[in-house]
Design a protein around this motif. Structure first.
Motif, mmCIF file in Angstrom:
data_model
loop_
_atom_site.group_PDB
_atom_site.id
_atom_site.type_symbol
_atom_site.label_atom_id
_atom_site.label_comp_id
_atom_site.label_asym_id
_atom_site.label_seq_id
_atom_site.Cartn_x
_atom_site.Cartn_y
_atom_site.Cartn_z
ATOM 1 N N GLU A 112 50.846 23.615 -25.332
ATOM 2 C CA GLU A 112 49.991 24.799 -25.416
ATOM 3 C C GLU A 112 49.284 24.834 -26.760
ATOM 4 O O GLU A 112 49.771 24.280 -27.751
ATOM 5 N N HIS A 113 48.110 25.489 -26.775
ATOM 6 C CA HIS A 113 47.316 25.564 -27.998
ATOM 7 C C HIS A 113 46.822 26.997 -28.199
ATOM 8 O O HIS A 113 46.267 27.599 -27.290
ATOM 9 N N LYS A 114 47.063 27.509 -29.409
ATOM 10 C CA LYS A 114 46.599 28.850 -29.744
ATOM 11 C C LYS A 114 46.240 28.879 -31.223
ATOM 12 O O LYS A 114 47.039 28.478 -32.071
ATOM 13 N N LEU A 115 45.028 29.354 -31.534
ATOM 14 C CA LEU A 115 44.509 29.335 -32.894
ATOM 15 C C LEU A 115 43.841 30.666 -33.193
ATOM 16 O O LEU A 115 43.137 31.225 -32.350
ATOM 17 N N GLN A 116 44.037 31.176 -34.414
ATOM 18 C CA GLN A 116 43.376 32.393 -34.862
ATOM 19 C C GLN A 116 42.545 32.076 -36.108
ATOM 20 O O GLN A 116 43.062 31.518 -37.072
ATOM 21 N N LEU A 117 41.268 32.444 -36.065
ATOM 22 C CA LEU A 117 40.356 32.232 -37.175
ATOM 23 C C LEU A 117 40.035 33.571 -37.830
ATOM 24 O O LEU A 117 39.865 34.577 -37.145
ATOM 25 N N MET A 128 38.988 35.807 -34.645
ATOM 26 C CA MET A 128 38.734 35.200 -33.341
ATOM 27 C C MET A 128 39.982 34.441 -32.921
ATOM 28 O O MET A 128 40.550 33.682 -33.707
ATOM 29 N N GLU A 129 40.430 34.645 -31.684
ATOM 30 C CA GLU A 129 41.593 33.935 -31.153
ATOM 31 C C GLU A 129 41.145 32.979 -30.049
ATOM 32 O O GLU A 129 40.389 33.365 -29.156
ATOM 33 N N ARG A 146 31.345 30.609 -41.884
ATOM 34 C CA ARG A 146 32.479 30.973 -42.734
ATOM 35 C C ARG A 146 33.767 31.204 -41.950
ATOM 36 O O ARG A 146 33.858 32.119 -41.126
ATOM 37 N N VAL A 147 34.764 30.360 -42.209
ATOM 38 C CA VAL A 147 36.143 30.566 -41.766
ATOM 39 C C VAL A 147 37.007 30.355 -42.997
ATOM 40 O O VAL A 147 37.107 29.242 -43.515
ATOM 41 N N ALA A 148 37.631 31.422 -43.501
ATOM 42 C CA ALA A 148 38.316 31.353 -44.788
ATOM 43 C C ALA A 148 39.836 31.297 -44.684
ATOM 44 O O ALA A 148 40.506 30.974 -45.663
ATOM 45 N N SER A 149 40.407 31.625 -43.511
ATOM 46 C CA SER A 149 41.851 31.502 -43.320
ATOM 47 C C SER A 149 42.126 31.309 -41.833
ATOM 48 O O SER A 149 41.323 31.715 -40.978
ATOM 49 N N ILE A 150 43.269 30.680 -41.532
ATOM 50 C CA ILE A 150 43.567 30.263 -40.152
ATOM 51 C C ILE A 150 45.064 30.371 -39.895
ATOM 52 O O ILE A 150 45.883 30.055 -40.769
ATOM 53 N N LYS A 151 45.419 30.797 -38.693
ATOM 54 C CA LYS A 151 46.790 30.711 -38.194
ATOM 55 C C LYS A 151 46.802 29.795 -36.973
ATOM 56 O O LYS A 151 46.169 30.108 -35.963
ATOM 57 N N ALA A 152 47.500 28.675 -37.076
ATOM 58 C CA ALA A 152 47.683 27.770 -35.940
ATOM 59 C C ALA A 152 49.028 28.123 -35.306
ATOM 60 O O ALA A 152 50.088 27.742 -35.817
ATOM 61 N N LEU A 153 48.976 28.874 -34.221
ATOM 62 C CA LEU A 153 50.195 29.406 -33.615
ATOM 63 C C LEU A 153 50.867 28.404 -32.683
ATOM 64 O O LEU A 153 52.096 28.411 -32.547
#
Length: 233
Positions: A112-117, A128-129, A146-153
């Motif tokens: 599975e893949h889930k990312l939050q920008l 954005m998820e 511009r994407v300044a931080s990320i959560k790779a869930l």
């Protein structure tokens, strides 16, 4: 790579996310088109010169995925190597900043893949998820460069500086990236993202960038004006 808070401990080669068994195998060639000296790896390599290679100019990935680097010690620009053949540098990057590889390691992925920008550092601003999808352009979602931080869930992801999966690549394994320096970027510029294709979960394995749309056919030429009548003699 910089240490990310919340990232899980490094798994040994041969294991993938979730504890499932996985294998990693790659063949490195010193020259383009799979020529010259070669070395087969099943685990990370911090410096290919320690394997009697001056550099790596072509690669065959039997199973993976892997993340490669332009310099020793897992530093410099990053390149994703999924299952497939890479006869020269232009098959693993189009950024024109590096022409060979000097270190690489297996890359953890999952089913599975889930990312939050986030537009701001520290997970602030516009959010954005993305779930189990690839996004060739973030502009349509309000992220104008511009994407300044990320959560790779979940899963592993690749971000690109430009739309259409072009430009420098940045790898996001499961964890939190509070600032663009955490993924070793000089600026917070990401314009497209996609999932990593692990053969354990995705039978196709290697990602193929979509072909550009064909150019529209030229408009037909307007009809010639009627000839002027000839005067009588």
């Amino acid at each position: 790579m910089s240490e990310q808070q919340g990232a899980p401990d490094q798994l040994p080669a041969g294991k993938s996310q979730g504890g499932a068994s996985a294998t990693y195998q790659v063949v490195l060639y010193e020259l383009e088109n799979f020529q010259g000296r070669k070395v087969e790896l099943t685990a990370e390599c911090k410096d290919v010169t320690e394997k009697s290679l001056d550099k790596v100019s072509s690669v065959m990935v039997e199973s993976g995925p892997w993340v490669a680097f332009e310099r020793q010690g897992f530093s410099g620009e990053q390149f994703i190597l999924e299952k497939g053949e890479y006869p020269r540098w232009s098959t693993w990057t189009n950024s024109h900043s590096g022409y060979f590889l000097m270190s690489l390691r297996p890359l953890k992925d999952g089913a599975e893949h889930k990312l939050q920008l986030f537009e701001g550092p520290g997970f602030n601003g516009r959010k954005m998820e993305i779930v189990d999808d690839d996004v060739p352009s973030l502009w349509a979602h309000g992220f104008h460069d511009r994407v300044a931080s990320i959560k790779a869930l979940n899963g592993a992801w690749v971000g690109y500086m430009y739309p259409g999966y072009r430009g420098c690549q940045f790898v996001f394994e499961q964890g939190e990236y509070k600032h663009w320096n955490d993924w070793e970027a000089a600026t917070p510029q990401i314009q497209s993202v996609r999932r990593v294709r692990d053969m354990q979960w995705h039978k196709r394995g290697c990602f193929t960038s979509p072909a550009p749309a064909p150019a529209p056919a030229p408009a037909p030429a307007p009809p010639a004006p009627p000839a002027a009548p000839t005067g009588s003699s």
